[in-house]
Design a protein around this motif. Sequence first.
Motif, mmCIF file in Angstrom:
data_model
loop_
_atom_site.group_PDB
_atom_site.id
_atom_site.type_symbol
_atom_site.label_atom_id
_atom_site.label_comp_id
_atom_site.label_asym_id
_atom_site.label_seq_id
_atom_site.Cartn_x
_atom_site.Cartn_y
_atom_site.Cartn_z
ATOM 1 N N ASP A 27 0.899 -1.332 -0.123
ATOM 2 C CA ASP A 27 -0.168 -0.018 -0.020
ATOM 3 C C ASP A 27 0.873 1.308 -0.143
ATOM 4 O OD1 ASP A 27 0.998 0.520 2.453
ATOM 5 O OD2 ASP A 27 -1.134 -0.277 3.565
ATOM 6 N N LYS A 61 -4.804 -10.401 -10.738
ATOM 7 C CA LYS A 61 -6.133 -10.005 -10.438
ATOM 8 C C LYS A 61 -6.084 -9.932 -8.915
ATOM 9 C CE LYS A 61 -8.721 -11.859 -14.180
ATOM 10 N NZ LYS A 61 -9.841 -12.680 -14.628
ATOM 11 N N LYS A 66 -8.521 -8.878 -5.802
ATOM 12 C CA LYS A 66 -9.920 -8.379 -5.375
ATOM 13 C C LYS A 66 -10.160 -7.645 -3.983
ATOM 14 C CE LYS A 66 -11.941 -12.266 -7.988
ATOM 15 N NZ LYS A 66 -12.836 -13.595 -8.039
ATOM 16 N N ASN A 67 -10.941 -6.916 -3.736
ATOM 17 C CA ASN A 67 -11.323 -6.401 -2.518
ATOM 18 C C ASN A 67 -10.468 -5.246 -1.892
ATOM 19 O OD1 ASN A 67 -13.946 -7.842 -2.229
ATOM 20 N ND2 ASN A 67 -12.549 -9.681 -1.514
ATOM 21 N N LEU A 68 -9.804 -4.596 -2.646
ATOM 22 C CA LEU A 68 -8.882 -3.480 -2.173
ATOM 23 C C LEU A 68 -9.600 -2.067 -2.407
ATOM 24 C CD1 LEU A 68 -6.014 -3.889 -4.798
ATOM 25 C CD2 LEU A 68 -5.977 -4.348 -2.369
ATOM 26 N N ALA A 69 -9.458 -1.457 -1.158
ATOM 27 C CA ALA A 69 -10.113 -0.073 -0.980
ATOM 28 C C ALA A 69 -9.299 0.922 -1.950
ATOM 29 C CB ALA A 69 -9.810 0.315 0.509
#
Length: 68
Positions: A20, A39, A41-44
């Motif tokens: 991050d 791929k 998934k579910n990243l802010a």
Amino acid sequence: MKTDDTKQLLLSDAVFRLLDGDSNLIASELVTDQGCRLKVKNLAVGIFQFIETKAPDGYERDEPRSLL
């Protein structure tokens, strides 16, 4: 997407880790698929950086670049 610099070939089997904006590890051992994509998934919403940890056979690993 991982590509060859000279021929612009798409490269599978490159391994990455995801950090991050504060350099915290989000995911590791992310491998490009046969379509040469990753791929996650579910990243802010935020700033992220992929760091290559292993290049495909016959290629060199890309050096990390600054987020800014």
